[in-house]
Design a protein around this motif. Sequence first.
Motif, PDB file in Angstrom:
ATOM      1  N   ASP A   3       8.467  10.892  -4.158  1.00 41.04           N
ATOM      2  CA  ASP A   3       7.818  10.056  -3.546  1.00 41.04           C
ATOM      3  C   ASP A   3       7.876  10.458  -1.312  1.00 41.04           C
ATOM      4  O   ASP A   3       9.100  10.975  -0.456  1.00 41.04           O
ATOM      5  CB  ASP A   3       8.627   9.001  -3.137  1.00 41.04           C
ATOM      6  CG  ASP A   3       8.467   8.709  -5.074  1.00 41.04           C
ATOM      7  OD1 ASP A   3       6.803   9.035  -5.076  1.00 41.04           O
ATOM      8  OD2 ASP A   3       9.510   7.932  -5.226  1.00 41.04           O
ATOM      9  N   GLY A   4       6.606   9.477  -0.910  1.00 43.00           N
ATOM     10  CA  GLY A   4       7.229   9.325   0.494  1.00 43.00           C
ATOM     11  C   GLY A   4       6.566  10.438   1.137  1.00 43.00           C
ATOM     12  O   GLY A   4       5.974  10.653   2.762  1.00 43.00           O
ATOM     13  N   LEU A   5       6.066  11.453   0.213  1.00 38.69           N
ATOM     14  CA  LEU A   5       5.089  12.507   1.232  1.00 38.69           C
ATOM     15  C   LEU A   5       4.247  11.796   1.844  1.00 38.69           C
ATOM     16  O   LEU A   5       3.102  12.051   2.832  1.00 38.69           O
ATOM     17  CB  LEU A   5       4.832  13.521   0.871  1.00 38.69           C
ATOM     18  CG  LEU A   5       4.853  14.944   1.047  1.00 38.69           C
ATOM     19  CD1 LEU A   5       5.676  15.524   2.166  1.00 38.69           C
ATOM     20  CD2 LEU A   5       4.371  16.152   0.120  1.00 38.69           C
ATOM     21  N   LEU A   6       2.630  11.362   0.854  1.00 37.32           N
ATOM     22  CA  LEU A   6       1.349  10.846   1.181  1.00 37.32           C
ATOM     23  C   LEU A   6       1.313   9.151   1.892  1.00 37.32           C
ATOM     24  O   LEU A   6       2.128   8.451   0.676  1.00 37.32           O
ATOM     25  CB  LEU A   6       0.807  11.520   0.430  1.00 37.32           C
ATOM     26  CG  LEU A   6       0.395  12.603  -0.599  1.00 37.32           C
ATOM     27  CD1 LEU A   6      -0.397  12.552  -1.960  1.00 37.32           C
ATOM     28  CD2 LEU A   6      -0.051  13.348   1.064  1.00 37.32           C
ATOM     29  N   PRO A   7      -0.123   8.913   2.428  1.00 35.80           N
ATOM     30  CA  PRO A   7       0.303   7.826   2.280  1.00 35.80           C
ATOM     31  C   PRO A   7       0.252   7.021   1.355  1.00 35.80           C
ATOM     32  O   PRO A   7      -0.531   7.169   0.444  1.00 35.80           O
ATOM     33  CB  PRO A   7      -1.337   7.313   3.159  1.00 35.80           C
ATOM     34  CG  PRO A   7      -0.775   8.621   4.218  1.00 35.80           C
ATOM     35  CD  PRO A   7      -0.678   9.683   3.378  1.00 35.80           C
ATOM     36  N   ILE A   8       0.277   5.797   1.220  1.00 36.87           N
ATOM     37  CA  ILE A   8       0.532   4.895   0.117  1.00 36.87           C
ATOM     38  C   ILE A   8      -0.919   4.332  -0.288  1.00 36.87           C
ATOM     39  O   ILE A   8      -1.548   4.462  -1.670  1.00 36.87           O
ATOM     40  CB  ILE A   8       0.145   3.161   0.344  1.00 36.87           C
ATOM     41  CG1 ILE A   8       0.538   1.824  -1.056  1.00 36.87           C
ATOM     42  CG2 ILE A   8      -0.077   2.459   1.477  1.00 36.87           C
ATOM     43  CD1 ILE A   8       1.622   2.930  -1.761  1.00 36.87           C
ATOM     44  N   GLU A   9      -2.381   4.239   1.001  1.00 37.59           N
ATOM     45  CA  GLU A   9      -3.621   4.563   0.506  1.00 37.59           C
ATOM     46  C   GLU A   9      -3.811   5.930  -0.667  1.00 37.59           C
ATOM     47  O   GLU A   9      -4.391   5.380  -1.649  1.00 37.59           O
ATOM     48  CB  GLU A   9      -4.074   4.014   1.804  1.00 37.59           C
ATOM     49  CG  GLU A   9      -4.207   3.395   2.850  1.00 37.59           C
ATOM     50  CD  GLU A   9      -3.189   3.029   3.215  1.00 37.59           C
ATOM     51  OE1 GLU A   9      -2.442   4.659   3.136  1.00 37.59           O
ATOM     52  OE2 GLU A   9      -2.963   2.605   4.173  1.00 37.59           O
ATOM     53  N   TRP A  10      -3.757   6.687   0.159  1.00 38.58           N
ATOM     54  CA  TRP A  10      -4.292   8.038  -0.948  1.00 38.58           C
ATOM     55  C   TRP A  10      -4.118   8.247  -2.553  1.00 38.58           C
ATOM     56  O   TRP A  10      -3.888   8.445  -4.445  1.00 38.58           O
ATOM     57  CB  TRP A  10      -3.371   9.386  -0.189  1.00 38.58           C
ATOM     58  CG  TRP A  10      -4.025   9.714   0.929  1.00 38.58           C
ATOM     59  CD1 TRP A  10      -4.266   8.762   2.260  1.00 38.58           C
ATOM     60  CD2 TRP A  10      -5.297  10.713   0.985  1.00 38.58           C
ATOM     61  NE1 TRP A  10      -5.136   9.797   2.547  1.00 38.58           N
ATOM     62  CE2 TRP A  10      -5.568  10.664   2.173  1.00 38.58           C
ATOM     63  CE3 TRP A  10      -5.528  11.384  -0.063  1.00 38.58           C
ATOM     64  CZ2 TRP A  10      -6.921  11.743   2.626  1.00 38.58           C
ATOM     65  CZ3 TRP A  10      -6.111  12.647   0.057  1.00 38.58           C
ATOM     66  CH2 TRP A  10      -7.430  12.617   1.429  1.00 38.58           C
ATOM     67  N   TRP A 102       8.501   9.544  -8.424  1.00 41.22           N
ATOM     68  CA  TRP A 102       7.189   8.738  -9.905  1.00 41.22           C
ATOM     69  C   TRP A 102       6.374   7.288  -8.737  1.00 41.22           C
ATOM     70  O   TRP A 102       5.237   7.932  -9.253  1.00 41.22           O
ATOM     71  CB  TRP A 102       8.678   7.027  -9.873  1.00 41.22           C
ATOM     72  CG  TRP A 102       9.097   7.411 -11.210  1.00 41.22           C
ATOM     73  CD1 TRP A 102      10.425   7.257 -11.040  1.00 41.22           C
ATOM     74  CD2 TRP A 102       9.347   8.173 -12.258  1.00 41.22           C
ATOM     75  NE1 TRP A 102      11.361   8.402 -12.080  1.00 41.22           N
ATOM     76  CE2 TRP A 102      10.098   8.214 -13.360  1.00 41.22           C
ATOM     77  CE3 TRP A 102       7.831   7.966 -12.942  1.00 41.22           C
ATOM     78  CZ2 TRP A 102      10.723   8.171 -14.082  1.00 41.22           C
ATOM     79  CZ3 TRP A 102       8.180   7.882 -14.465  1.00 41.22           C
ATOM     80  CH2 TRP A 102       9.170   8.479 -14.725  1.00 41.22           C
ATOM     81  N   HIS A 103       6.584   7.796  -7.532  1.00 41.43           N
ATOM     82  CA  HIS A 103       5.637   7.041  -6.507  1.00 41.43           C
ATOM     83  C   HIS A 103       3.820   7.777  -6.527  1.00 41.43           C
ATOM     84  O   HIS A 103       3.021   7.467  -6.473  1.00 41.43           O
ATOM     85  CB  HIS A 103       5.508   6.471  -5.538  1.00 41.43           C
ATOM     86  CG  HIS A 103       6.733   5.801  -5.328  1.00 41.43           C
ATOM     87  ND1 HIS A 103       7.462   4.039  -4.281  1.00 41.43           N
ATOM     88  CD2 HIS A 103       6.640   4.802  -6.078  1.00 41.43           C
ATOM     89  CE1 HIS A 103       7.769   3.777  -4.626  1.00 41.43           C
ATOM     90  NE2 HIS A 103       7.853   3.839  -5.931  1.00 41.43           N
ATOM     91  N   THR A 104       4.119   9.272  -6.386  1.00 42.75           N
ATOM     92  CA  THR A 104       3.524   9.947  -6.420  1.00 42.75           C
ATOM     93  C   THR A 104       2.372  10.933  -7.664  1.00 42.75           C
ATOM     94  O   THR A 104       1.937  11.365  -8.108  1.00 42.75           O
ATOM     95  CB  THR A 104       3.400  11.426  -5.624  1.00 42.75           C
ATOM     96  OG1 THR A 104       5.210  11.836  -5.921  1.00 42.75           O
ATOM     97  CG2 THR A 104       3.991  10.722  -3.757  1.00 42.75           C
ATOM     98  N   PHE A 105       3.208   9.961  -8.604  1.00 35.64           N
ATOM     99  CA  PHE A 105       2.874  10.742  -9.655  1.00 35.64           C
ATOM    100  C   PHE A 105       1.625  10.288 -10.259  1.00 35.64           C
ATOM    101  O   PHE A 105       0.479  11.597 -10.975  1.00 35.64           O
ATOM    102  CB  PHE A 105       3.386   9.691 -11.500  1.00 35.64           C
ATOM    103  CG  PHE A 105       3.251   9.847 -12.372  1.00 35.64           C
ATOM    104  CD1 PHE A 105       3.863  10.647 -13.295  1.00 35.64           C
ATOM    105  CD2 PHE A 105       1.771   9.816 -13.523  1.00 35.64           C
ATOM    106  CE1 PHE A 105       4.238  11.377 -15.036  1.00 35.64           C
ATOM    107  CE2 PHE A 105       1.600  10.243 -14.288  1.00 35.64           C
ATOM    108  CZ  PHE A 105       2.393  11.122 -15.239  1.00 35.64           C
ATOM    109  N   PRO A 106       0.539   9.923 -10.069  1.00 36.73           N
ATOM    110  CA  PRO A 106      -0.866  10.043 -10.106  1.00 36.73           C
ATOM    111  C   PRO A 106      -1.222  11.065  -9.372  1.00 36.73           C
ATOM    112  O   PRO A 106      -2.556  11.638  -9.691  1.00 36.73           O
ATOM    113  CB  PRO A 106      -1.274   8.824  -9.537  1.00 36.73           C
ATOM    114  CG  PRO A 106      -0.996   7.579  -8.755  1.00 36.73           C
ATOM    115  CD  PRO A 106       1.660   8.054  -9.292  1.00 36.73           C
ATOM    116  N   VAL A 107      -0.642  11.369  -8.341  1.00 33.34           N
ATOM    117  CA  VAL A 107      -1.421  12.386  -7.423  1.00 33.34           C
ATOM    118  C   VAL A 107      -1.387  13.508  -8.252  1.00 33.34           C
ATOM    119  O   VAL A 107      -2.020  14.686  -8.173  1.00 33.34           O
ATOM    120  CB  VAL A 107      -0.492  12.164  -6.016  1.00 33.34           C
ATOM    121  CG1 VAL A 107      -1.338  13.430  -5.202  1.00 33.34           C
ATOM    122  CG2 VAL A 107      -0.972  11.122  -4.847  1.00 33.34           C
TER     123      VAL A 107
END
Length: 219
Positions: A3-10, A102-107
């Motif tokens: 988490d925190g690696l990519l911008p929220i838009e992505w 968890w936030h980057t799960f879809p990526v």
Amino acid sequence: MPDGLLPIEWIGMALLIYLYLMYRAIRHAPWKRMLEPATFNTFLGACVVLLVIWSMRAGISPGMSFHYLGMTTLTLMFGWQMALIGASLVLFGITLNGGAGWHTFPVNILLMGAVPILFSHWLRGQLERRLPLNFFIYVLGNGFFGAGLAVALSATVTVLVLLLSGTYPMSRLSYEYLPFFPLMMVPEGFLNGMVTAVLVGFRPEWVHTFDDRRYIAGK
């Protein structure tokens, strides 16, 4: 990716794509066949094996990790729909254990799951239409070369995401990630090809995309 690696838009864009693919997968999955006890147990067993494989990884910087994917074999065994569902279950387990964010799960599921799965599905269709139906073409084309190309495509898309999102500059990616592409392709192709050859040779009923009446009989 943590988490925190990519911008929220992505992350939001990846979530929309993932939800659409999951909708298509759930809607068109061969549920009647999957609910057969033997097939269901095989599917769960494959997910457990992938859970172990995905837990073993190496990397230098966050977002640039190296590990076997196994998505080509999963796609050949169960089709792209169940492969995506299985990959989601595996990543859920990895994330639950703290191995991903968890936030980057879809990526993560798009990069490690959807990209190689859809490519493997597309390549199998191309080989069936353009080349003779042959056991060795199926194993070598889909298993060995297909898996190697699938992991290379996954890594390429990962590089593009990290670059275009401004996470890492090209100079860093070209030093820490790009040189390892061949080291990712060769073992991935060998592993998937070997497993595919063993399965279609001894357990062809486990490989839903393989029909020995079409690929072997009369050849």
